[in-house]
Design an enzyme around this catalytic site. Structure first.
Site, PDB file in Angstrom:
ATOM      1  N   LYS A 100      63.850  -3.729  64.288  1.00 34.37           N
ATOM      2  CA  LYS A 100      64.194  -2.743  65.325  1.00 34.37           C
ATOM      3  C   LYS A 100      63.036  -1.764  65.550  1.00 34.37           C
ATOM      4  O   LYS A 100      62.763  -1.358  66.679  1.00 34.37           O
ATOM      5  CB  LYS A 100      65.477  -2.006  64.931  1.00 34.37           C
TER       6      LYS A 100
ATOM      7  N   ASP B 277      69.293  -9.392  64.923  1.00 32.72           N
ATOM      8  CA  ASP B 277      69.709  -8.485  63.837  1.00 32.72           C
ATOM      9  C   ASP B 277      71.178  -8.105  63.982  1.00 32.72           C
ATOM     10  O   ASP B 277      71.891  -8.005  62.988  1.00 32.72           O
ATOM     11  CB  ASP B 277      68.837  -7.223  63.817  1.00 32.72           C
TER      12      ASP B 277
ATOM     13  N   SER C  74      65.786  -6.279  58.806  1.00 32.07           N
ATOM     14  CA  SER C  74      66.706  -5.659  59.765  1.00 32.07           C
ATOM     15  C   SER C  74      66.118  -4.346  60.312  1.00 32.07           C
ATOM     16  O   SER C  74      66.017  -4.135  61.521  1.00 32.07           O
ATOM     17  CB  SER C  74      68.044  -5.410  59.060  1.00 32.07           C
TER      18      SER C  74
ATOM     19  N   HIS D 219      62.609   6.575  60.685  1.00 33.20           N
ATOM     20  CA  HIS D 219      63.862   5.863  60.443  1.00 33.20           C
ATOM     21  C   HIS D 219      64.357   6.158  59.041  1.00 33.20           C
ATOM     22  O   HIS D 219      63.579   6.186  58.099  1.00 33.20           O
ATOM     23  CB  HIS D 219      63.646   4.350  60.608  1.00 33.20           C
TER      24      HIS D 219
ATOM     25  N   ARG E 146      76.457 -10.084  57.613  1.00 31.77           N
ATOM     26  CA  ARG E 146      76.162  -9.554  56.269  1.00 31.77           C
ATOM     27  C   ARG E 146      77.242  -8.558  55.847  1.00 31.77           C
ATOM     28  O   ARG E 146      77.650  -8.515  54.688  1.00 31.77           O
ATOM     29  CB  ARG E 146      74.795  -8.856  56.274  1.00 31.77           C
TER      30      ARG E 146
HETATM   31  N1  URA Z   1      69.985  -0.215  58.182  1.00 32.80           N
HETATM   32  C1  URA Z   1      69.705  -1.276  58.982  1.00 32.80           C
HETATM   33  O1  URA Z   1      69.353  -1.112  60.142  1.00 32.80           O
HETATM   34  N2  URA Z   1      69.806  -2.512  58.456  1.00 32.80           N
HETATM   35  C2  URA Z   1      70.178  -2.756  57.187  1.00 32.80           C
HETATM   36  O2  URA Z   1      70.248  -3.898  56.783  1.00 32.80           O
HETATM   37  C3  URA Z   1      70.487  -1.648  56.368  1.00 32.80           C
HETATM   38  C4  URA Z   1      70.372  -0.372  56.885  1.00 32.80           C
END
Ligand code: URA
Length: 433
Positions: free
Chosen positions: A187, A161, A183, A82, A168
């Protein structure tokens, strides 16, 4: 338990307990807590922070707020990767096939781009016919058969999220370390892989503008992984300039293919070798240096490219478009940007270049905007290069002439021309395991 009391406790710098966190995430998910109370809570976290325990509990509650992928049907070592978001970041298109060619199982759920950052799903969808909506059984079957699948995240992956991120985004609470860590990791944990390599971007094109903040974020994410029983390696990498030379979906696919085939050995190649070697450590258990040479081997012998082609075909795409890139979407207008004066490119503001690409049609200002897969920017010069007056610095690709002027202005404003060459910044600042 009242949401008012949770906000008050956090506002006063208190530490929430597990039941308060679970209650909060339940109310975020089932929408029983209104937006105004959630945003007050987010702002309280922004100023007061969260302890490592609170952040880990928030992450796990967010991961469990929706579908949890069950990858137990995959035979082999599952690996995921990621990036915290950058400009020109097409590393997944290169690293996932490398991991598969090394015998790993790259089970990857990816997202779409927003604002100045791009998304892997958008890039892949520029390949004719490629589909990213895959049922879980089909996903597992494909990973078992060819070693990789890159699919879009289902609507129900960490829904807490989704709601938190949307709030946010409009309340200036994105750039908050515990909230970003929760966040991203919610995932990743819901996506199910046992081994995760994180590329934590740092610089003008990233949420984290300096290595110290990026290190803190990386450490928070590694700690969360540990408390969830996952193996996590986080690399803090430079995002002061776009990665590679292409920004924009089809242009990035083309560049990814040239790197995956070993034809181009730029900063993108170097970073992909490093990230893939860290994945290879999990796959083979070999020492890092051996992993680096294994990664280079599967690039040179074509087996990594073969894996990408197999994945494109398995997901309904036309893999011949990777060899004959004329089949990829193309912009009608190509506009050269020339240097107004001579000097070194001392710095490039990656975020501004991402915004210029977005204006040309390559990205979205709002989540429901349509994108133009052929649009984007090719950088002919990058930070540290010397340019003479009238040299071509970049090419803008678009299908609409209206935004050209604004995009060119934005691009020029992103450049800082200096008389002396700039100090060379490292590609990787740090590695946290
Ligand atoms: N990527 C994400 O998935 N969440 C965030 O808060 C920032 C970058």
């Amino acid at each position: 338990m009242r949401m008012y009391d949770i906000i008050l406790k956090k506002r006063n710098g208190g530490e929430l307990d597990e039941s308060e966190i679970n209650e909060l995430v339940r109310g975020v998910t089932d929408k029983s807590i209104p937006d105004y109370q959630i945003t007050a809570f987010l702002m309280a976290v922004f100023f007061r922070g969260m302890t490592a325990r609170e952040t880990a509990e928030l992450t796990l509650a967010m991961a469990r707020s929706g579908d949890m992928m069950d990858l137990s049907g995959i035979n082999g070592v599952t690996v995921d990767k990621h990036s915290t978001g950058g400009v020109g970041d097409k590393t997944t298109l290169i690293i996932a096939p490398i991991a598969a060619a090394l015998g790993g199982k790259a089970a990857k759920l990816s997202g779409r781009g927003l604002g100045h950052t791009g998304g892997t799903i958008d890039k892949l969808e520029s390949i004719p016919g490629f589909k990213t909506e895959i049922e879980p059984e089909e996903f597992i079957k494909q990973v078992n058969e060819i070693g990789l699948c890159v699919a879009g995240q289902s609507e129900n992956l960490a829904p807490a999220d989704k709601r938190l991120y949307a709030l946010r985004d409009v309340t200036a609470t994105v750039d908050c370390i515990p909230l970003i860590a929760a966040s991203v990791m919610s995932k990743k944990i819901a996506a199910g892989s046992q081994n995760i390599v994180l590329d934590v971007k740092c610089g003008s094109g990233a949420f984290m503008k300096n290595p110290e903040a990026a290190r803190e974020l990386a450490k928070a994410m590694v700690d969360i992984g540990k408390s969830a029983g996952r193996n996590v390696t986080a690399l803090i990498t430079n995002m002061d300039a776009p990665l590679g030379n292409a920004v924009g979906n089809a242009l990035e696919v083309k560049e990814a293919v040239s790197v995956l085939c070993g034809q181009v050995k730029n900063d993108l190649y170097e970073l992909c070798v490093i990230l893939a070697a860290h994945m290879a450590e999990y796959i083979s258990g070999k020492a890092y240096d051996e992993c680096v040479s294994d990664v280079k081997k599967v690039i040179e012998n074509g087996s990594a490219f073969e894996k990408l082609c197999k994945m494109i075909t398995a997901q309904g795409g036309d893999a011949s478009a990777l060899e004959n890139t004329e089949k990829l979407p193309k912009a009608q207008i190509i506009h050269e940007i020339r240097a107004e004066k001579s000097g070194y490119i001392g710095a490039m503001n990656a975020e501004e270049i991402g915004m210029a690409a977005m204006i040309l049609g390559a990205g979205r200002a709002k989540a429901d905007d349509k994108i133009d897969c052929g649009a984007g920017i090719i950088l002919r010069k990058k930070t540290g290069d010397y340019i003479s007056e009238n040299d071509v610095i970049a090419e803008l690709y678009t299908n609409k002439s209206d935004p050209l002027k604004e995009a060119e202005q934005r691009f020029m404003n992103a450049l800082h021309i200096t008389e002396a060459p700039p100090e060379k910044l490292p590609l990787v600042y740090d590695i946290i395991k």
